[in-house]
Design a protein around this motif. Structure first.
Motif, mmCIF file in Angstrom:
data_model
loop_
_atom_site.group_PDB
_atom_site.id
_atom_site.type_symbol
_atom_site.label_atom_id
_atom_site.label_comp_id
_atom_site.label_asym_id
_atom_site.label_seq_id
_atom_site.Cartn_x
_atom_site.Cartn_y
_atom_site.Cartn_z
ATOM 1 N N MET A 1 -10.080 0.477 2.938
ATOM 2 C CA MET A 1 -9.396 -0.818 2.904
ATOM 3 C C MET A 1 -9.924 -1.690 4.032
ATOM 4 S SD MET A 1 -5.603 -0.083 4.469
ATOM 5 C CE MET A 1 -5.304 1.418 3.557
ATOM 6 N N SER A 2 -9.590 -2.953 4.011
ATOM 7 C CA SER A 2 -10.048 -3.861 5.061
ATOM 8 C C SER A 2 -9.033 -3.915 6.197
ATOM 9 C CB SER A 2 -10.251 -5.274 4.502
ATOM 10 O OG SER A 2 -9.009 -5.862 4.168
ATOM 11 N N ALA A 3 -9.528 -4.216 7.388
ATOM 12 C CA ALA A 3 -8.635 -4.334 8.547
ATOM 13 C C ALA A 3 -7.656 -5.490 8.348
ATOM 14 C CB ALA A 3 -9.453 -4.540 9.817
ATOM 15 N N GLY A 4 -8.134 -6.556 7.697
ATOM 16 C CA GLY A 4 -7.267 -7.706 7.452
ATOM 17 C C GLY A 4 -6.110 -7.365 6.534
ATOM 18 N N SER A 5 -6.384 -6.602 5.483
ATOM 19 C CA SER A 5 -5.340 -6.189 4.548
ATOM 20 C C SER A 5 -4.307 -5.311 5.247
ATOM 21 C CB SER A 5 -5.964 -5.427 3.374
ATOM 22 O OG SER A 5 -4.968 -4.895 2.532
ATOM 23 N N LEU A 6 -4.781 -4.422 6.104
ATOM 24 C CA LEU A 6 -3.886 -3.547 6.857
ATOM 25 C C LEU A 6 -2.992 -4.366 7.783
ATOM 26 C CD1 LEU A 6 -2.912 -0.822 7.977
ATOM 27 C CD2 LEU A 6 -4.950 -0.787 9.433
ATOM 28 N N SER A 7 -3.588 -5.325 8.484
ATOM 29 C CA SER A 7 -2.838 -6.155 9.422
ATOM 30 C C SER A 7 -1.771 -6.970 8.702
ATOM 31 C CB SER A 7 -3.792 -7.091 10.173
ATOM 32 O OG SER A 7 -3.091 -7.917 11.072
ATOM 33 N N ARG A 8 -2.124 -7.536 7.556
ATOM 34 C CA ARG A 8 -1.153 -8.340 6.800
ATOM 35 C C ARG A 8 0.008 -7.488 6.296
ATOM 36 N NH1 ARG A 8 -5.994 -10.779 5.187
ATOM 37 N NH2 ARG A 8 -6.184 -9.431 3.363
ATOM 38 N N SER A 9 -0.301 -6.264 5.863
ATOM 39 C CA SER A 9 0.759 -5.376 5.388
ATOM 40 C C SER A 9 1.736 -5.053 6.508
ATOM 41 C CB SER A 9 0.158 -4.071 4.840
ATOM 42 O OG SER A 9 -0.594 -4.313 3.673
ATOM 43 N N PHE A 10 1.201 -4.751 7.691
ATOM 44 C CA PHE A 10 2.059 -4.418 8.829
ATOM 45 C C PHE A 10 2.921 -5.615 9.220
ATOM 46 C CE2 PHE A 10 2.733 -4.010 13.477
ATOM 47 C CZ PHE A 10 3.501 -2.857 13.460
ATOM 48 N N LYS A 11 2.304 -6.790 9.295
ATOM 49 C CA LYS A 11 3.038 -7.990 9.703
ATOM 50 C C LYS A 11 4.144 -8.321 8.707
ATOM 51 C CE LYS A 11 3.244 -11.128 12.920
ATOM 52 N NZ LYS A 11 3.437 -10.772 14.330
ATOM 53 N N LYS A 12 3.902 -8.053 7.447
ATOM 54 C CA LYS A 12 4.893 -8.314 6.399
ATOM 55 C C LYS A 12 6.208 -7.591 6.694
ATOM 56 C CE LYS A 12 5.567 -7.278 1.435
ATOM 57 N NZ LYS A 12 5.554 -8.573 0.760
ATOM 58 N N PHE A 13 6.100 -6.322 7.104
ATOM 59 C CA PHE A 13 7.313 -5.536 7.320
ATOM 60 C C PHE A 13 7.862 -5.707 8.730
ATOM 61 C CE2 PHE A 13 5.090 -3.414 3.800
ATOM 62 C CZ PHE A 13 6.070 -3.590 2.829
ATOM 63 N N VAL A 14 7.035 -6.150 9.673
ATOM 64 C CA VAL A 14 7.549 -6.513 10.994
ATOM 65 C C VAL A 14 8.516 -7.683 10.847
ATOM 66 C CG1 VAL A 14 6.919 -7.632 13.177
ATOM 67 C CG2 VAL A 14 5.635 -5.648 12.388
ATOM 68 N N LYS A 15 8.150 -8.659 10.028
ATOM 69 C CA LYS A 15 9.002 -9.837 9.835
ATOM 70 C C LYS A 15 10.312 -9.484 9.143
ATOM 71 C CE LYS A 15 5.252 -13.224 9.699
ATOM 72 N NZ LYS A 15 4.522 -14.226 8.875
ATOM 73 N N LYS A 16 10.301 -8.427 8.336
ATOM 74 C CA LYS A 16 11.508 -8.025 7.617
ATOM 75 C C LYS A 16 12.397 -7.103 8.453
ATOM 76 C CE LYS A 16 9.435 -8.253 2.972
ATOM 77 N NZ LYS A 16 10.378 -9.252 2.401
ATOM 78 N N ALA A 17 11.836 -6.523 9.511
ATOM 79 C CA ALA A 17 12.579 -5.524 10.294
ATOM 80 C C ALA A 17 13.619 -6.170 11.193
ATOM 81 C CB ALA A 17 11.599 -4.700 11.130
ATOM 82 N N GLU A 18 14.786 -5.553 11.290
ATOM 83 C CA GLU A 18 15.863 -6.065 12.136
ATOM 84 C C GLU A 18 15.589 -5.758 13.603
ATOM 85 O OE1 GLU A 18 19.717 -4.846 11.014
ATOM 86 O OE2 GLU A 18 19.531 -5.443 8.911
ATOM 87 N N GLY A 19 15.745 -6.777 14.432
ATOM 88 C CA GLY A 19 15.621 -6.585 15.873
ATOM 89 C C GLY A 19 14.209 -6.417 16.385
#
Length: 576
Positions: free
Chosen positions: A274-292
């Protein structure tokens, strides 16, 4: 400049007595750059049109930046008449934050490089312009184990909802690689490029059977697909919490001995990474959804977190350097500060001095001052007041939500008054700090002195209603501001007001808002008394307030005694 002209005069290159002027000299320089005659707005249109590979958001960003450049230089300005000085003056305005200046320059660099490649210009005017240094807020990017668990909870919740709605029906649609991969990065301090290129042949899950502490290791090697940043290969021991994740993932993959450890996002082809960009976007997606979990946390922050955790556990710094693959131990020392002082709310200059004295007995205090300056610049420390700092990891940044109305007003003003300094905010922002909910709110536009009337008449003419007020009186405040919606108040902007830039829009810092609430009793009548004490107390409790900034601005408004009184009644320790 005058010294340059004196030198040319002495060499006989110019003759001010026979028609030479600085203007003609500038024109002569422009002539050297002359290529095709194209007006700036036409070049901009052609540039945008040819960015076929860019999405609409990217095109809109380029259009906005080039529109501002046209406003400054003139739409019909021949691009061959533009000089490097013009670009610098546009990008490096004093009222722009370093990050905004860097954004302006980044967009213009692409534009001027394109014009050079198209032979519209003979030279790339922006090629040698370096962007401003943007402080690296390393600590704000890190995440704790508890925070990472919240990210995983957000991940589980998302896919549970997706399955219930029927959007996800197959295992390869569920990013099954996410948890084992993110845990590997967290516990091993991998860079994104290293994680996406990790092969099973580089992972030893067996370890040494004769050594119970040897759980295996991961080798980070240089290959055709990836070269480590430092150019050095390294071996990372597998930590106990990570081992079950890797073993279970290895079994799910069919216990392969080669191929990518974390294949493409579908996980169906072990020889396709996979690409590093795809990995980064996936992680950021769930960081924004995480509480606190702060939105400032990044994928690379997992690496920072690993280094910090190792040093907190007293792993020798030279060992941490090897595990992280740092080219210099100075880089590793950054994380040592995070580990040593993380549990303290603040650290004094004397504590920092003793921290360094342990390693450098002959350290001079003058050297320490420079070192503290560098730590502050890197975002490791943030200044609370004279001689007292807060660890960067503890910084709680306040970033207000901008409503559609505020964005519209800001856009109109920037287009109509491109060189004006102003800030815009809403009393709705105070809801985060108040005890009672006001029934009405209003928007404030603080603008440079002597421009208030221009802003007032412009906004009054562009709005359908008449709810625009210029420095309203007590009667107007009581009659209108407490009983109507969608009102605008135009005020003078005090010089050296504490401002910050959020998405390229200037808004007040909390320090300015606190002082203004105390200073403008009439305008903020609904927020006085006990409510103001509650607001001040909650601001200090929830976010970092720079006392030096607060005091300096309050003194400019002759309100320091009043502000100090509110702080003493609610948060006296912050003044000690």
């Amino acid at each position: 400049m005058s010294i340059e002209y004196e030198g040319k005069f002495e060499r006989g290159e110019i003759d001010p007595f026979n028609g030479w002027t600085p203007g003609k000299e500038a024109k002569k320089k422009r002539q050297k750059l002359r290529g095709k005659y194209v007006a700036l707005h036409k070049a901009a249109d052609q540039f945008i049109e040819e960015r076929s590979q860019a999405n609409q958001t990217t095109k809109d960003n380029y259009r906005r930046h080039l529109d501002m450049l046209e406003d400054q230089l003139g739409r019909t300005m021949p691009v061959t008449e533009i000089m490097e000085k013009d670009i610098r003056e546009f990008c490096f305005r004093d009222d722009l934050a370093p990050a905004t200046q860097a954004s302006y320059l980044r967009h213009l660099k692409v534009f001027f490089k394109w014009m050079h490649e198209k032979e519209i210009l003979k030279e790339d005017l922006a090629a040698d312009i370096k962007p401003p240094k943007v402080p690296q807020k390393i600590a704000g990017k890190t995440i704790s184990r508890e925070g990472l668990d919240e990210v995983f909870k957000a991940f589980d919740k998302f896919y549970k909802e997706q399955k219930e709605k029927g959007y996800v029906t197959k295992p390869h649609q569920m990013r099954l690689w996410f948890k084992p991969m993110i845990n590997t990065m967290y516990y091993c301090g991998l860079r994104a490029s290293e994680a996406v290129n990790l092969k099973w042949s580089d992972i030893d899950l067996e370890g040494n059977p004769n050594d119970p502490e040897d759980l295996g290791q991961i080798r980070i090697t240089n290959s055709d697909d990836n070269t480590t940043k430092s150019g050095k290969e390294r071996v990372i021991p597998i930590k106990e919490p990570l081992k079950p994740w890797l073993v279970q993932w290895h079994k799910k993959q069919g216990e392969p001995s080669d191929g990518y450890a974390f294949p493409s996002s579908t996980g169906l082809n072990k020889y396709q990474g996979m690409s590093a960009g795809s990995l980064s976007r996936s992680f950021k997606k769930f960081v924004k959804k995480a509480e606190g979990v702060p939105n400032s946390v990044t994928l690379h922050g997992l690496r920072h977190s690993c280094a910090t955790d190792l040093l907190r556990k007293r792993v020798p710094i030279h060992i941490v350097q090897k595990i992280m693959g740092h080219s210099s131990i100075d880089v590793t020392q950054i994380y040592e500060h995070l580990g040593r002082f993380r549990d303290q709310k603040a650290v004094s200059i004397e504590e920092l001095y003793q921290f360094y004295k342990e390693k450098e007995p002959n350290l001079l205090r003058s050297t320490l001052r420079w070192r503290v300056y560098e730590l502050n610049d890197k975002g490791i420390l943030s200044r609370v007041k004279r001689g007292v700092y807060r660890l960067g990891a503890e910084v709680r940044e306040w970033k207000p939500e901008r409503s559609k109305e505020l964005r519209t007003i800001d856009s109109k003003l920037r287009k109509e008054f491109p060189y004006l300094t102003f800030c815009i905010w809403s009393t709705k922002w105070l809801l985060n700090f108040t005890q009672h909910l006001p029934t009405k709110y209003f928007t404030l536009v603080d603008t440079e002195r002597d421009t208030e009337e221009s802003i007032f008449y412009y906004l009054q003419n562009t709005r359908k209603d008449s709810g625009v007020f210029l420095k309203p009186s007590r009667d107007e405040v009581q009659k209108y501001l407490g009983s109507s919606e969608n009102l605008l108040v135009i005020r003078p902007l005090i010089s050296q007001s504490p401002l910050m830039t959020v998405n390229e829009v200037q808004v007040p810092k909390l320090e300015k808002m606190m002082v203004d609430l105390v200073a403008d009793e009439v305008l903020f009548d609904a927020f006085q008394g006990k409510e103001l004490k509650t607001i001040c107390s909650n601001i200090v409790d929830k976010y970092d307030v720079n006392i030096s900034t607060l005091k300096r601005y309050a003194q400019r408004r002759n309100k320091w005694d009043g502000v100090k009184q509110y702080l003493k009644e609610t948060n006296e320790q912050i003044l000690s």
